[in-house]
Design a protein around this motif. Sequence first.
Motif, PDB file in Angstrom:
ATOM      1  N   ASN A   1       0.811  -1.223   0.000  1.00  0.00           N
ATOM      2  CA  ASN A   1       0.000   0.000   0.000  1.00  0.00           C
ATOM      3  C   ASN A   1       0.840   1.268   0.000  1.00  0.00           C
ATOM      4  O   ASN A   1       0.306   2.365   0.176  1.00  0.00           O
ATOM      5  CB  ASN A   1      -1.004   0.005   1.166  1.00  0.00           C
ATOM      6  N   HIS A   2       2.157   1.109  -0.210  1.00  0.00           N
ATOM      7  CA  HIS A   2       3.020   2.297  -0.244  1.00  0.00           C
ATOM      8  C   HIS A   2       3.071   2.840  -1.665  1.00  0.00           C
ATOM      9  O   HIS A   2       3.463   2.135  -2.599  1.00  0.00           O
ATOM     10  CB  HIS A   2       4.432   1.945   0.222  1.00  0.00           C
ATOM     11  N   PRO A   3       2.686   4.111  -1.892  1.00  0.00           N
ATOM     12  CA  PRO A   3       2.645   4.647  -3.254  1.00  0.00           C
ATOM     13  C   PRO A   3       4.025   4.825  -3.869  1.00  0.00           C
ATOM     14  O   PRO A   3       4.990   5.154  -3.171  1.00  0.00           O
ATOM     15  CB  PRO A   3       1.936   5.994  -3.084  1.00  0.00           C
ATOM     16  N   VAL A   4       4.105   4.604  -5.161  1.00  0.00           N
ATOM     17  CA  VAL A   4       5.339   4.788  -5.934  1.00  0.00           C
ATOM     18  C   VAL A   4       5.151   5.981  -6.862  1.00  0.00           C
ATOM     19  O   VAL A   4       4.143   6.067  -7.576  1.00  0.00           O
ATOM     20  CB  VAL A   4       5.676   3.519  -6.742  1.00  0.00           C
ATOM     21  N   SER A   5       6.108   6.892  -6.862  1.00  0.00           N
ATOM     22  CA  SER A   5       6.004   8.122  -7.666  1.00  0.00           C
ATOM     23  C   SER A   5       6.522   7.894  -9.078  1.00  0.00           C
ATOM     24  O   SER A   5       7.594   7.310  -9.276  1.00  0.00           O
ATOM     25  CB  SER A   5       6.806   9.249  -7.004  1.00  0.00           C
ATOM     26  N   GLY A   6       5.780   8.407 -10.045  1.00  0.00           N
ATOM     27  CA  GLY A   6       6.196   8.294 -11.437  1.00  0.00           C
ATOM     28  C   GLY A   6       6.919   9.521 -11.957  1.00  0.00           C
ATOM     29  O   GLY A   6       7.294   9.568 -13.128  1.00  0.00           O
ATOM     30  N   ASP A   7       7.133  10.524 -11.107  1.00  0.00           N
ATOM     31  CA  ASP A   7       7.816  11.743 -11.540  1.00  0.00           C
ATOM     32  C   ASP A   7       8.770  12.213 -10.456  1.00  0.00           C
ATOM     33  O   ASP A   7       8.648  11.839  -9.277  1.00  0.00           O
ATOM     34  CB  ASP A   7       6.805  12.841 -11.860  1.00  0.00           C
ATOM     35  N   ALA A   8       9.725  13.037 -10.856  1.00  0.00           N
ATOM     36  CA  ALA A   8      10.792  13.467  -9.954  1.00  0.00           C
ATOM     37  C   ALA A   8      10.263  14.288  -8.789  1.00  0.00           C
ATOM     38  O   ALA A   8      10.644  14.063  -7.634  1.00  0.00           O
ATOM     39  CB  ALA A   8      11.833  14.264 -10.742  1.00  0.00           C
ATOM     40  N   ALA A   9       9.379  15.246  -9.061  1.00  0.00           N
ATOM     41  CA  ALA A   9       8.884  16.115  -8.000  1.00  0.00           C
ATOM     42  C   ALA A   9       8.141  15.320  -6.934  1.00  0.00           C
ATOM     43  O   ALA A   9       8.314  15.543  -5.727  1.00  0.00           O
ATOM     44  CB  ALA A   9       7.971  17.194  -8.586  1.00  0.00           C
ATOM     45  N   GLY A  10       7.317  14.378  -7.362  1.00  0.00           N
ATOM     46  CA  GLY A  10       6.588  13.553  -6.411  1.00  0.00           C
ATOM     47  C   GLY A  10       7.508  12.687  -5.578  1.00  0.00           C
ATOM     48  O   GLY A  10       7.294  12.504  -4.373  1.00  0.00           O
ATOM     49  N   ALA A  11       8.558  12.147  -6.212  1.00  0.00           N
ATOM     50  CA  ALA A  11       9.499  11.286  -5.502  1.00  0.00           C
ATOM     51  C   ALA A  11      10.291  12.076  -4.459  1.00  0.00           C
ATOM     52  O   ALA A  11      10.534  11.585  -3.348  1.00  0.00           O
ATOM     53  CB  ALA A  11      10.444  10.631  -6.500  1.00  0.00           C
TER      54      ALA A  11
END
Length: 208
Positions: free
Chosen positions: A126-136
């Motif tokens: 349930n841990h979200p994975v970011s698809g973009d640099a800013a989100g990560a």
Amino acid sequence: MTTAPPRLLPLLDQFDFASERLLRRLTGPVMDSGDGADTKVEPLTDDEYLWEPVPGCWTVRRRVDGPGPRATVLAGAGPWGRDAASYPHPWPPPVTTLAWRLSHLTEMLSLRADHTAGSRSATRENHPVSGDAAGAIAALGTGVAAWRQALLSADDTALDTVGYCAYPYGSDAAEPFLDIVWWVNQEVLHHGAEIALLRDLYRASRRS
């Protein structure tokens, strides 16, 4: 005001230095070069975030595309996932992208914080994975803050308590909490160094 146990302070200072340096390496506009001087740093772009320095890298991918070479699953939640495989893991290990390393590090910090001073219910699934640099980068900052807060919740007795952190994906249940604090620091340090090297390689590849 919470006062950390004296023997935790050196590790807390090390964590603060390593995590701040890593975040500045990703966001700029300057970072500590190591000798006290500021070095200019360009913010991480989406292209660099997903850059694969060699064929067959593990990275984060759109879930609809499925896992990459030698991976069997995309870990995490949301429309993006991180390449992973059940034990035993592929050997030799695949080279991993900056995106993969950031996702791994953020997950580890966030989940360990939850299993130390939170609900003790967070999972990789349930841990979200970011698809973009800013989100990560934002997620990493949140994970850093959560783990630091978990450290400040520990008193001197907690540091010696085996299983004080109930993180289910490591040896935490069999280790004193102080050993886990040390382990997390070396994870931030060594993945931070890997990320710094990838930034150097990406920059050099664009010059050539």
